[in-house]
Design a protein around this motif. Structure first.
Motif, mmCIF file in Angstrom:
data_model
loop_
_atom_site.group_PDB
_atom_site.id
_atom_site.type_symbol
_atom_site.label_atom_id
_atom_site.label_comp_id
_atom_site.label_asym_id
_atom_site.label_seq_id
_atom_site.Cartn_x
_atom_site.Cartn_y
_atom_site.Cartn_z
ATOM 1 N N ILE A 268 0.814 -1.222 0.000
ATOM 2 C CA ILE A 268 0.000 0.000 0.000
ATOM 3 C C ILE A 268 0.846 1.270 0.000
ATOM 4 O O ILE A 268 0.329 2.366 0.170
ATOM 5 N N ALA A 269 2.152 1.108 -0.225
ATOM 6 C CA ALA A 269 3.045 2.274 -0.204
ATOM 7 C C ALA A 269 2.797 3.193 -1.392
ATOM 8 O O ALA A 269 2.322 2.766 -2.452
ATOM 9 N N ASP A 270 3.119 4.474 -1.226
ATOM 10 C CA ASP A 270 3.063 5.412 -2.338
ATOM 11 C C ASP A 270 4.101 5.002 -3.383
ATOM 12 O O ASP A 270 5.229 4.643 -3.034
ATOM 13 N N PRO A 271 3.755 5.031 -4.670
ATOM 14 C CA PRO A 271 4.725 4.647 -5.699
ATOM 15 C C PRO A 271 5.828 5.697 -5.812
ATOM 16 O O PRO A 271 5.614 6.876 -5.525
ATOM 17 N N PRO A 272 7.003 5.278 -6.245
ATOM 18 C CA PRO A 272 8.110 6.227 -6.372
ATOM 19 C C PRO A 272 7.931 7.162 -7.564
ATOM 20 O O PRO A 272 7.256 6.825 -8.543
ATOM 21 N N THR A 273 8.531 8.322 -7.472
ATOM 22 C CA THR A 273 8.593 9.261 -8.589
ATOM 23 C C THR A 273 9.938 9.090 -9.274
ATOM 24 O O THR A 273 10.961 8.974 -8.589
ATOM 25 N N PRO A 274 9.991 9.030 -10.602
ATOM 26 C CA PRO A 274 11.285 8.875 -11.278
ATOM 27 C C PRO A 274 12.245 10.003 -10.922
ATOM 28 O O PRO A 274 11.832 11.138 -10.679
ATOM 29 N N GLU A 275 13.514 9.664 -10.881
ATOM 30 C CA GLU A 275 14.530 10.682 -10.623
ATOM 31 C C GLU A 275 14.730 11.539 -11.873
ATOM 32 O O GLU A 275 14.611 11.066 -12.994
ATOM 33 N N GLY A 276 15.051 12.801 -11.645
ATOM 34 C CA GLY A 276 15.360 13.679 -12.765
ATOM 35 C C GLY A 276 16.693 13.320 -13.385
ATOM 36 O O GLY A 276 17.507 12.614 -12.785
ATOM 37 N N ASN A 277 16.952 13.797 -14.604
ATOM 38 C CA ASN A 277 18.198 13.447 -15.301
ATOM 39 C C ASN A 277 19.259 14.527 -15.175
ATOM 40 O O ASN A 277 20.338 14.403 -15.753
ATOM 41 N N GLY A 278 18.961 15.586 -14.431
ATOM 42 C CA GLY A 278 19.948 16.639 -14.221
ATOM 43 C C GLY A 278 20.011 17.658 -15.345
ATOM 44 O O GLY A 278 20.745 18.657 -15.245
ATOM 45 N N ALA B 221 -3.718 16.902 -11.050
ATOM 46 C CA ALA B 221 -2.378 16.378 -10.808
ATOM 47 C C ALA B 221 -1.387 17.521 -10.789
ATOM 48 O O ALA B 221 -1.668 18.632 -11.244
ATOM 49 N N ASP B 222 -0.213 17.211 -10.264
ATOM 50 C CA ASP B 222 0.901 18.153 -10.233
ATOM 51 C C ASP B 222 1.866 17.776 -11.358
ATOM 52 O O ASP B 222 2.154 16.589 -11.556
ATOM 53 N N VAL B 223 2.349 18.752 -12.113
ATOM 54 C CA VAL B 223 3.304 18.502 -13.188
ATOM 55 C C VAL B 223 4.650 19.095 -12.801
ATOM 56 O O VAL B 223 4.738 20.277 -12.436
ATOM 57 N N THR B 224 5.692 18.269 -12.850
ATOM 58 C CA THR B 224 7.044 18.739 -12.553
ATOM 59 C C THR B 224 7.987 18.318 -13.669
ATOM 60 O O THR B 224 7.719 17.371 -14.410
ATOM 61 N N SER B 225 9.100 19.021 -13.781
ATOM 62 C CA SER B 225 10.096 18.700 -14.795
ATOM 63 C C SER B 225 11.023 17.597 -14.292
ATOM 64 O O SER B 225 11.452 17.600 -13.133
ATOM 65 N N LEU B 226 11.328 16.646 -15.172
ATOM 66 C CA LEU B 226 12.351 15.638 -14.889
ATOM 67 C C LEU B 226 13.649 15.958 -15.613
ATOM 68 O O LEU B 226 14.624 15.214 -15.519
ATOM 69 N N GLY B 227 13.648 17.055 -16.350
ATOM 70 C CA GLY B 227 14.824 17.449 -17.117
ATOM 71 C C GLY B 227 14.641 17.208 -18.603
ATOM 72 O O GLY B 227 13.956 16.256 -19.011
ATOM 73 N N GLY B 228 15.223 18.069 -19.429
ATOM 74 C CA GLY B 228 15.091 17.934 -20.869
ATOM 75 C C GLY B 228 13.635 18.044 -21.283
ATOM 76 O O GLY B 228 12.887 18.880 -20.752
ATOM 77 N N PRO B 229 13.159 17.169 -22.174
ATOM 78 C CA PRO B 229 11.771 17.276 -22.647
ATOM 79 C C PRO B 229 10.767 16.521 -21.776
ATOM 80 O O PRO B 229 9.589 16.459 -22.119
ATOM 81 N N ASP B 230 11.226 15.937 -20.645
ATOM 82 C CA ASP B 230 10.384 15.018 -19.878
ATOM 83 C C ASP B 230 9.789 15.658 -18.626
ATOM 84 O O ASP B 230 10.468 16.389 -17.887
ATOM 85 N N TYR B 231 8.511 15.322 -18.387
ATOM 86 C CA TYR B 231 7.756 15.863 -17.259
ATOM 87 C C TYR B 231 6.998 14.715 -16.580
ATOM 88 O O TYR B 231 6.739 13.672 -17.192
ATOM 89 N N TRP B 232 6.647 14.925 -15.336
ATOM 90 C CA TRP B 232 5.970 13.887 -14.568
ATOM 91 C C TRP B 232 4.623 14.399 -14.074
ATOM 92 O O TRP B 232 4.522 15.519 -13.562
ATOM 93 N N VAL B 233 3.577 13.571 -14.248
ATOM 94 C CA VAL B 233 2.219 13.904 -13.832
ATOM 95 C C VAL B 233 1.887 13.065 -12.603
ATOM 96 O O VAL B 233 1.783 11.840 -12.685
ATOM 97 N N ASP B 234 1.731 13.727 -11.466
ATOM 98 C CA ASP B 234 1.512 13.056 -10.173
ATOM 99 C C ASP B 234 0.124 13.448 -9.659
ATOM 100 O O ASP B 234 -0.110 14.596 -9.290
#
Length: 526
Positions: free
Chosen positions: A415-425, A467-480
């Motif tokens: 039942i844990a919260d799923p991880p968010t991918p790490e950004g690529n810097g 949802a919240d949208v954040t940048s993972l770096g470059g062209p990639d974004y994460w929808v949480d």
């Protein structure tokens, strides 16, 4: 970088946590001779459920054991809503999720019995505008749809109806834009869209919509008076509220109005209503002496059409591998809207259901003459599944199953919260604030509004999911998503920087694509 999207959160944690535990070499119990079922065993079962639901943080549970001639045992536990503490009872209505597939199959079987359609005929012979992306698959039949043998990718329409709110005709039309991944009838791919196609064809054949057909062909003949296929049909306020998990604790979440894929998972029912469906199946299609579906049709629904490989339904293999006596579990297969497994020498039909904070499990064996159903208002499918095996063992006089105690250490992982991918810097291709606007594809869309501190807010227009949208770096974004039951995913900026209009596409992932038919969302230019 292409971020890996998480699958729906309950399934994700079940796959990661349970698989790790089972691979570590879980010691199964030794088989012992058990006495026939007794009230004492049911008392022990009730105590087991009361204890484990607290340990597994499940707000409410309704459980029933049935035989051919009636209900053998019922018990209800906990609350319909953690915010007010109202108790669950046998008339409390739960959303049963994908258990509705089995009921849909029975309804279509009733239509076959009366000659309105033939389950072996191609869907396209009834629905002329139906088509697949590969013409070799245009021969797909009702049976192929109900047994997930269409050749389409697993869950290929999930984002369309779950997040975008596509209606049934739109969802069925989108199938022609999804490339099959296997030849027809060769591989199992769990797919809600094909149930929508079967329902659309049934509507065309009869001139009645799916909801009316379910009422006329199943709910009314079975006396399922507290069952519906729509959230606005509840007869009173005795309704279990859905709960997800945040930080490992249950929280109230919103109901999901299942629209486009209604035939795959829109049924809401009380415990007592579900016992009537199971009794009908135990009795070969009859209930209280009245034929609802013929014995031949009931047998066909429960018969295995495809034996499953472990990679075709991994979560179910993991659940079955976790039970107290896995050596008594035989080959897993699938029929028409129903799975089938041999357990302690008897064939059991079964299915599970999960829809935004509601999970359930049902299983029965005409051979053993017993069936069980467990309904919960929890977003953890492992709990009702393993509780059902405990109930089956008690009902059939088998050795006690204590999986929920033995695997209690896995609860937090499941039942844990799923991880968010790490950004690529990398620096963002565009700051999230510059992504603001309305994006759409043929099935719907979302709006992005600039927020603070490098974030943006995303809202699906039809469903209102945020949802919240954040940048993972470059062209990639994460929808949480704020709702813990919804599947987080990645978006990739696929238009060139500065090009107009902007295009955001679902990021490639090791998991099934949410937007398989239409992965690209184009920003509207006013």
């Amino acid at each position: 970088m292409n971020p890996n999207r998480t699958p729906p959160k309950a399934a994700f944690s079940l796959c990661i946590g349970l698989a790790a535990f089972l691979l570590a070499g879980c010691a199964a119990g030794e088989l012992e001779q058990a006495p026939p079922p007794s009230e004492r065993q049911f008392d022990e079962l009730d105590s087991y459920i009361e204890t484990t639901m607290r340990d597994w943080r499940v707000p409410g549970v309704a459980l029933a054991i049935v035989g051919r001639d009636g209900v053998i045992h019922t018990a209800t536990y906990g609350t319909t809503d953690i915010t007010n503490g109202d108790p669950v009872d046998t008339d409390t209505i739960f959303a049963v999720g994908s258990n509705g597939k089995s009921l849909t199959a029975a309804m279509l079987g009733a239509l076959q019995d009366e000659g309105a359609l033939d389950l072996s005929q191609p869907i396209g012979s009834v629905l002329p505008d139906f088509a697949m992306a590969d013409s070799d698959h245009d021969a797909v039949t009702f049976e192929d749809a109900l047994s997930h043998l269409s050749g389409l990718p697993t869950q290929s329409g999930l984002g369309a109806w779950y997040l975008q709110g596509a209606d049934q005709p739109s969802l069925v039309q989108s199938i022609r834009r999804v490339k099959p991944v296997a030849p027809l009838r060769t591989r199992f791919g769990y797919n809600n869209s094909m149930f929508a196609a079967a329902a659309q064809a049934a509507e065309t054949a009869t001139g009645k919509d799916y909801h009316a057909l379910m009422q006329a062909k199943l709910f009314t003949p079975l006396g399922m008076k507290r069952s519906s296929t729509s959230l606005d049909q509840f007869p009173d306020g005795n309704l279990a509220k859905p709960h997800g998990y945040v930080g490992g604790q249950p929280v109230r979440i919103a109901f999901h109005p299942v629209i486009g894929a209604a035939a795959a998972g829109s049924v809401n029912a009380s415990l007592m209503d579900m016992t009537r469906f199971i009794r009908m199946m135990l009795n070969g299609g009859t209930m209280d002496g009245k034929t609802v579906i013929t014995q031949q049709t009931a047998g066909a629904i429960q018969s295995v059409r495809h034996e499953l490989a472990p990679d075709e339904m991994p979560e179910i293999f993991q659940i079955l591998g976790g039970v107290e006596y896995p050596q008594e579990v035989g080959q897993l297969g699938y029929g028409l809207g129903l799975a089938n497994v041999e357990y302690f020498g008897s064939d059991y039909a079964f299915h599970g259901g999960s829809i935004d904070g509601m999970t359930s499990w049902m299983m029965w064996s005409p051979q053993a003459g017993v069936g069980v159903v467990v309904l919960t208002n929890s977003g953890n499918i492992a709990y009702p599944a393993w509780a059902s095996f405990a109930a089956v063992n008690a009902a059939a006089g088998l050795p006690a199953d204590r999986t929920l105690v033995r695997l209690a250490s896995m609860r937090d992982a499941i039942i844990a919260d799923p991880p968010t991918p790490e950004g690529n810097g990398m620096a963002p291709a565009l700051p999230v604030a510059e992504l603001a606007g309305v994006y759409a594809n043929p099935l719907g869309g979302f709006e992005i509004v600039a927020g603070a501190k490098g974030h943006a807010d995303l809202r699906f227009i039809k469903t209102g999911y945020e949802a919240d949208v954040t940048s993972l770096g470059g062209p990639d974004y994460w929808v949480d998503f704020a709702n813990p039951a919804l599947p987080d995913f990645g978006l990739t900026l696929t238009s060139q920087t500065g090009e107009s209009p902007l295009i955001l596409s679902e990021s490639p992932s090791e998991y099934p694509a949410l937007f398989a038919a239409d992965p690209a969302f184009t920003r509207r230019v006013d």
